[in-house]
Design an enzyme around this catalytic site. Structure first.
Site, PDB file in Angstrom:
ATOM      1  N   TRP A 187     -51.781 -40.193 -14.903  1.00  0.00           N
ATOM      2  CA  TRP A 187     -51.392 -39.582 -16.176  1.00  0.00           C
ATOM      3  C   TRP A 187     -52.087 -40.296 -17.334  1.00  0.00           C
ATOM      4  O   TRP A 187     -52.481 -39.657 -18.309  1.00  0.00           O
ATOM      5  CB  TRP A 187     -49.882 -39.657 -16.368  1.00  0.00           C
ATOM      6  N   HIS A 188     -52.248 -41.611 -17.223  1.00  0.00           N
ATOM      7  CA  HIS A 188     -52.850 -42.368 -18.313  1.00  0.00           C
ATOM      8  C   HIS A 188     -54.339 -42.075 -18.473  1.00  0.00           C
ATOM      9  O   HIS A 188     -54.877 -42.239 -19.574  1.00  0.00           O
ATOM     10  CB  HIS A 188     -52.642 -43.870 -18.088  1.00  0.00           C
ATOM     11  N   GLY A 189     -55.003 -41.668 -17.416  1.00  0.00           N
ATOM     12  CA  GLY A 189     -56.418 -41.367 -17.557  1.00  0.00           C
ATOM     13  C   GLY A 189     -57.052 -40.953 -16.250  1.00  0.00           C
ATOM     14  O   GLY A 189     -56.599 -41.339 -15.169  1.00  0.00           O
ATOM     15  N   CYS A 234     -48.336 -41.814 -12.125  1.00  0.00           N
ATOM     16  CA  CYS A 234     -48.161 -42.407 -13.452  1.00  0.00           C
ATOM     17  C   CYS A 234     -49.487 -43.002 -13.936  1.00  0.00           C
ATOM     18  O   CYS A 234     -49.868 -42.835 -15.093  1.00  0.00           O
ATOM     19  CB  CYS A 234     -47.076 -43.480 -13.399  1.00  0.00           C
ATOM     20  N   PHE A 256     -54.419 -40.973 -24.693  1.00  0.00           N
ATOM     21  CA  PHE A 256     -53.814 -40.385 -23.509  1.00  0.00           C
ATOM     22  C   PHE A 256     -53.085 -39.083 -23.795  1.00  0.00           C
ATOM     23  O   PHE A 256     -52.607 -38.438 -22.908  1.00  0.00           O
ATOM     24  CB  PHE A 256     -52.837 -41.381 -22.866  1.00  0.00           C
TER      25      PHE A 256
END
Length: 461
Positions: free
Chosen positions: A319-321, A316, A461
């Site tokens: 996924w954001h960066g 997770c 994102f």
């Protein structure tokens, strides 16, 4: 194209006009689809070409996914569809990061360019992956009309979330109702609320946050300044992203389309698990349903459960960066969830300690989410946990104000949104002219503070 920009206002009004002029479901569907494609086209030709290729390919791949659903060959087809959709995201978002990690093994820097992430790619990638998985498991039928699949994937209201499932959104396209006063009124309320959060709260606290994080690059922050940075960004990102989500919800309601609420007052969470049931709800559910449960969830004993929690939260974060700071942010939340899982019973007996602990750890974790490097984040987090100096009294009062403001604003918001609250009942009893005046005052406040170039945090994102 930002929701508070003149360009989007023009697109929205033009879309309302085109939608109202249409008399049937198909015409309304086409009007919304064209508006959504124009929204993406504004970001640049590269984004549109990539999106077009993905949509055409996924429309064809879904035939194979459905035909082979439930078989071993179907599982291979599903993995092929998942990898196909992940490939552009890996290229644009993670290739540079992966090459930087691999560079030491090659003994030299690798000449890999950092590419700009296409608009909405992280969101429509997850949406399309979920679409194939649900088809494979028989939870939804493949969409045969290409235009409906395009709108499902690109509806401009949720370019950065919520991550809608096919079974939630596609059935709504069967009966697109004409514009009506009730839908426009309800949608306008959420749009105003979202703009209020974004323009009057998030964008106003952003300079304070930027200044504190900027100072941390040249000097160690005091205890109060460090907590001001964490709490300030906690206020900024909630107001920014929940504000965006409220606008998205309102835009959908204007056209009779119901999107999921993405936030349920997360800073009022009772414990770490409750926080993730309230923060970015559709992303949390996506990782629960498509990562955590397939890994085994909590079905294989304590050690496996902790591993699955850690893997899910780290993914997770990633996924954001593509950065170690996001991985550490996910790791901090994984550690908090694991700690609560192991100590649930004694912690529950010490209420409200789990709520306070969740809030404080979330604020520390936000430092890693916001910082540009691990060194910067470590410096601020170190001052939060082991300060060299407290700072001035003014900084202390500002820090205390932020600490009270975050849950306080959400408590007021919850009262305002609850049909059963006395505040909502009192509002309903007011004359129409007072309600209209209040809405006009909010609109004026937004216009006075609006800055059309203030990008939404989650658009990155």
């Amino acid at each position: 194209m930002l929701f508070q920009s003149p360009q989007f206002l023009f697109l929205f009004v033009a879309t309302l006009g085109a939608y109202a002029a249409m008399r049937g479901d198909q015409g309304r569907l086409v009007a919304l689809t064209l508006a959504s494609l124009l929204f993406y086209a504004y970001a640049g030709w590269r984004d549109v070409i990539l999106l077009a290729v993905l949509l055409v390919a996924n429309h064809q791949l879904s035939r194979v996914t459905e035909r082979l659903a439930g078989t071993r060959r179907g599982l291979y087809a599903l993995w092929a569809a998942v990898l196909f959709n992940l490939a552009p995201l890996i290229f644009y978002k993670y290739l540079y990061f992966l090459m930087q990690i691999a560079a030491p093994a090659w003994g030299a820097e690798l000449g890999v360019e950092r590419y700009e992430i296409p608009l909405g790619s992280s969101f429509y990638t997850f949406l399309l992956i979920a679409y194939h998985i649900d088809i494979h498991h028989g939870l939804v039928k493949r969409e045969r009309q290409f235009v409906r699949m395009v709108l499902f994937s690109t509806f401009f209201a949720h370019v950065a979330g919520p991550i809608m499932r096919a079974r939630e959104l596609l059935p709504q396209f069967d009966h697109l109702r004409p514009l009506d006063y009730a839908g426009l009124r309800a949608g306008s309320v959420f749009i105003l609320l979202g703009l209020l959060k974004k323009v009057v709260v998030a964008d106003q606290v952003a300079p304070l946050v930027d200044a504190l994080f900027g100072r941390s690059q040249t000097e160690a922050l005091s205890f109060f300044s460090a907590w001001g940075a964490g709490l300030g960004f906690g206020l900024q990102i909630y107001s920014d992203f929940s504000g965006y989500s409220d606008i998205a919800l309102g835009l959908g309601l204007c056209f009779g389309i119901r999107l999921r609420r993405n936030f349920e007052y997360p800073y009022l969470a009772r414990d770490p698990s409750d926080f993730w049931r309230r923060w970015h709800i559709t992303l949390s559910e996506w990782f629960r349903d498509y990562v955590y449960i397939p890994l085994g969830g909590n079905r294989n004993g304590g050690a496996a459960t902790l591993f699955n929690l850690a893997a899910t939260m780290v993914l997770c974060g990633l996924w954001h960066g593509a950065s170690w700071t996001f991985i550490v942010w996910g790791g901090i939340h994984a550690a908090l969830l694991a700690f609560y899982h192991l100590c649930r019973r004694p912690l529950q007996a010490l209420a409200p300690l789990p709520a306070v602990l969740t809030f404080l750890v979330a604020m520390i974790a936000w430092v890693f989410f916001r910082a540009g490097s691990l060194a910067e984040a470590g410096s601020i987090a170190g001052s939060m946990l082991a300060p060299d100096a407290l700072g001035s009294a003014a900084e202390g009062w500002r820090c205390l104000g932020l600490a009270l403001l975050l849950p306080g604003l959400q408590y007021v918001e919850r009262l305002a949104m609850s049909d059963e609250s006395a505040l909502r009942a009192a509002w309903r009893g007011l004359p129409a002219w007072i309600k209209g005046g209040a809405a006009a005052a909010v609109a004026v406040l937004i216009v006075l503070h609006i800055h059309s170039q203030a990008v939404y945090i989650y658009f990155r994102f």
